[in-house]
Design a protein around this motif. Structure first.
Motif: not given
Length: 176
Positions: A5-8, A59-62, A72-75, A136-144
């Motif tokens: 939600r934060i990334v969105d 990229a966020i939608v994907v 992580r790559v997209l982040g 992007g950084l939040i996506t990268l760090l929390t993708a798991h």
């Protein structure tokens, strides 16, 4: 609040801010001698912030449909797009010759009479770039920790189409 939600929210904020930077005044040039001031919006000066915003949102939608490694790559890609928007916001300051190329009305007076002022658009681009980099950084760090795309409506690859029709005729829902 969940990281998704934060990334969105950050992606939406980045899209709005970077989009506004394309329509607001980036540079205003006053040729003096009673001539009207000429304003240049962000889209006239550079199309980069709007392009970064659109690419970042796609990229966020994907990422909603991707697995952890691709997220992580997209982040990382979104963080780079945000950094690019920040660099554009900080470095793009057109000079007199470039403005006269964009508007020939400034060409005969560019030498010493034109006064330039910066509009609000670079600040919007800077804030939007920071929001996109943050997403992007939040996506990268929390993708798991993100939820996976649901497989509820996917059909069973082992089941033949005839078997699915038989299940529907029997009153069963093959998508469950």
């Amino acid at each position: 609040m969940k990281p998704q939600r934060i990334v969105d929210l950050l992606a939406l904020v980045a899209l709005v801010l970077l989009g506004l930077s394309g329509y607001l005044t980036w540079v205003s040039a006053d040729p003096g001698n009673g001539r009207p001031a000429i304003t240049f919006n962000g889209y006239t000066i550079t199309k980069a912030p709007v392009t970064f915003a659109l690419a970042g949102v796609v990229a966020i939608v994907v990422t909603k449909l991707a697995g952890t490694a691709l997220r992580r790559v997209l982040g990382g890609l979104v963080a780079l797009l945000g950094a690019g928007a920040v660099v554009v916001a900080l470095t793009v300051r057109p000079g007199g010759p470039e403005l006269s190329r964009l508007r020939p009305a400034l060409s005969d007076v560019v030498a010493d009479q034109v006064t330039q002022t910066t509009g609000p658009a670079p600040w919007f681009a800077l804030a939007g770039g920071l929001a996109l980099a943050g997403a992007g950084l939040i996506t990268l760090l929390t993708a798991h920790r993100w939820r996976r795309a649901t497989a509820r409506y996917e059909r069973d690859p082992a089941a033949a189409p005839a078997d699915q029709w038989k299940a529907i005729d029997a009153g069963e829902d093959p998508t469950l």
